[in-house]
Design an enzyme around this catalytic site. Structure first.
Site, mmCIF file in Angstrom:
data_model
loop_
_atom_site.group_PDB
_atom_site.id
_atom_site.type_symbol
_atom_site.label_atom_id
_atom_site.label_comp_id
_atom_site.label_asym_id
_atom_site.label_seq_id
_atom_site.Cartn_x
_atom_site.Cartn_y
_atom_site.Cartn_z
ATOM 1 N N LYS A 30 26.350 -3.583 -2.248
ATOM 2 C CA LYS A 30 27.823 -3.610 -2.391
ATOM 3 C C LYS A 30 28.492 -2.967 -1.185
ATOM 4 O O LYS A 30 29.704 -2.763 -1.181
ATOM 5 C CB LYS A 30 28.237 -2.828 -3.645
ATOM 6 C CG LYS A 30 27.670 -3.347 -4.929
ATOM 7 C CD LYS A 30 28.168 -2.436 -6.068
ATOM 8 C CE LYS A 30 27.276 -2.525 -7.278
ATOM 9 N NZ LYS A 30 27.467 -1.392 -8.174
ATOM 10 N N HIS A 37 5.202 5.601 11.442
ATOM 11 C CA HIS A 37 4.648 5.419 10.088
ATOM 12 C C HIS A 37 3.719 6.615 9.870
ATOM 13 O O HIS A 37 2.503 6.479 9.799
ATOM 14 C CB HIS A 37 3.888 4.099 10.026
ATOM 15 C CG HIS A 37 3.543 3.642 8.642
ATOM 16 N ND1 HIS A 37 3.732 4.417 7.512
ATOM 17 C CD2 HIS A 37 3.007 2.474 8.200
ATOM 18 C CE1 HIS A 37 3.331 3.725 6.453
ATOM 19 N NE2 HIS A 37 2.889 2.556 6.846
ATOM 20 N N ARG A 53 11.143 3.795 2.913
ATOM 21 C CA ARG A 53 10.850 2.865 4.025
ATOM 22 C C ARG A 53 12.116 2.074 4.297
ATOM 23 O O ARG A 53 12.820 1.664 3.362
ATOM 24 C CB ARG A 53 9.710 1.906 3.673
ATOM 25 C CG ARG A 53 9.532 0.820 4.741
ATOM 26 C CD ARG A 53 8.337 -0.067 4.502
ATOM 27 N NE ARG A 53 7.101 0.640 4.803
ATOM 28 C CZ ARG A 53 5.900 0.048 4.795
ATOM 29 N NH1 ARG A 53 5.788 -1.234 4.506
ATOM 30 N NH2 ARG A 53 4.824 0.737 5.082
ATOM 31 N N ARG A 87 0.803 -1.224 0.000
ATOM 32 C CA ARG A 87 0.000 0.000 0.000
ATOM 33 C C ARG A 87 0.838 1.277 0.000
ATOM 34 O O ARG A 87 0.567 2.209 -0.774
ATOM 35 C CB ARG A 87 -0.909 0.052 1.246
ATOM 36 C CG ARG A 87 -2.186 -0.714 1.107
ATOM 37 C CD ARG A 87 -2.567 -1.292 2.429
ATOM 38 N NE ARG A 87 -1.610 -2.334 2.740
ATOM 39 C CZ ARG A 87 -1.764 -3.595 2.333
ATOM 40 N NH1 ARG A 87 -2.824 -3.953 1.706
ATOM 41 N NH2 ARG A 87 -0.837 -4.502 2.603
ATOM 42 N N THR A 88 1.821 1.352 0.880
ATOM 43 C CA THR A 88 2.539 2.620 1.030
ATOM 44 C C THR A 88 3.267 2.969 -0.264
ATOM 45 O O THR A 88 3.140 4.076 -0.790
ATOM 46 C CB THR A 88 3.525 2.542 2.217
ATOM 47 O OG1 THR A 88 2.805 2.056 3.350
ATOM 48 C CG2 THR A 88 4.119 3.899 2.529
HETATM 49 N N1 CP Z 1 -0.336 -0.185 5.805
HETATM 50 C C1 CP Z 1 0.865 -0.388 5.216
HETATM 51 O O1 CP Z 1 1.869 0.239 5.552
HETATM 52 O O2 CP Z 1 0.865 -1.342 4.249
HETATM 53 P P1 CP Z 1 2.133 -1.797 3.408
HETATM 54 O O3 CP Z 1 3.091 -2.457 4.394
HETATM 55 O O4 CP Z 1 1.592 -2.766 2.398
HETATM 56 O O5 CP Z 1 2.767 -0.596 2.810
#
Ligand code: CP
Length: 308
Positions: free
Chosen positions: A79, A129, A100, A49-50
């Site tokens: 590397k 998050h 991320r 999703r993110t």
């Molecule tokens: N909710 C969320 O962060 O989903 P993903 O880990 O799929 O990005």
């Protein structure tokens, strides 16, 4: 330009502005807002999703995306390049940087080496998050018409769950919210976050059953309890108390919404999907609008119809 690293760094007014901007962009798409902007999307950890909602948001606003979707497996980190060096180089190619990373603090470190290019934290370890919280706030506002005077329950892994930590911190910036925490003892909300709530004057309570609190709630925010954290007999008990099914929603208020950051594994049974309370798929869709809003604001793009 501003980095988006953690929720405590955003003011109540900034959170409200992002929510309002997301609503505006959902109602009136703007396909040229990020024209000629290039954004890096660097995911050193798995995401559906993110990553995809960020990349959708960039493209729907007319911008372009570079990056790697494969956990960094094809990047030169393999590397031995340091994250700091990678960030310094990638930042010289782009106008914004979404990342991320499995390590707590990685987004902050990136912001120190990005040479002024705004860094957006797409999740750093068990820490924060923030963009999930922005779409959660937008979804709450969209369904409840307000971000204050809400009764919200958070269920599941409240110890390691970065989404519930960030959401608690965000909602504590608004007035009159009451928090209900429902978790196995081993996965309780960290004390320091409960202390912050007390300091901000918000009531909270701890519970061991979802059904006990359902009638009072406006939002029921579910998260995943990882089976592997428990032995088999413990998990049988946890399953009964912390897995939501449609029958458990019998006494819910008509407009109470069930939310979940997703992915779900088995903590919401599929019969809930057909109830008017289920909102987690709409919530995931709202990730596009919340991230469009955030990118526009960190890149200083004015969105018509929103007072800045
Ligand atoms: N909710 C969320 O962060 O989903 P993903 O880990 O799929 O990005």
């Amino acid at each position: 330009n501003k980095h988006i690293i953690s929720i405590p760094e955003l003011s109540r007014d900034e959170l409200a502005l992002i929510v309002a901007t997301a609503g505006e962009l959902k109602a009136r798409p703007n396909p040229t807002l990020l024209k000629n902007k290039v954004i890096a999307s660097c995911f050193f950890e798995a995401s559906t999703r993110t990553r995809l909602s960020f990349e959708t948001a960039i493209q729907r606003l007319g911008g372009s995306v570079i990056g790697f979707p494969d956990g960094g497996n094809t990047s030169s980190g393999k590397k031995g390049e340091t994250l700091a060096d990678s960030v310094r180089v990638i930042s010289s190619y782009v106008d914004g940087f979404v990342m991320r990373h499995p390590k707590e603090g990685a987004a902050r470190l990136a912001s120190e080496f990005s040479e002024g290019v705004p860094v957006v934290n797409g999740g750093d370890g068990a820490n924060q998050h923030p963009t999930q919280t922005l779409l959660d706030l937008f979804s709450i506002y969209e369904t409840q018409g307000r971000l204050d005077n809400l009764n919200i329950a958070m269920v599941g892994d409240l110890k390691y769950g970065r989404t519930v930590h960030s959401l608690t911190q965000a909602l504590s910036k608004f007035e009159g919210n009451r928090f209900f925490y429902i978790a196995p003892d081993a996965l309780a909300m960290p004390e320091h976050l409960l202390d912050e709530l007390t300091a901000a004057g918000h009531p909270y309570s701890l519970h061991s059953s979802i059904t006990d609190v359902v009638p009072e709630l406006d939002v029921l925010y579910m998260t995943r309890v990882q089976k592997e954290r428990f032995d088999e007999s413990e998990y049988a008990h946890i399953k009964a108390a912390f897995i939501l099914n449609a029958a458990m929603l019998r006494d819910a208020k008509p407009n109470m919404k069930v939310m979940h950051p997703l992915p779900r594994v088995d903590e919401i049974t599929v019969d809930v999907d057909k109830t008017p309370h289920a909102y987690y798929f709409e919530q995931a869709e709202n990730g596009v609008y919340a991230r469009e809003a955030l990118l526009a604001l960190v890149l200083n793009e004015q969105v018509e119809g929103v007072a800045q």
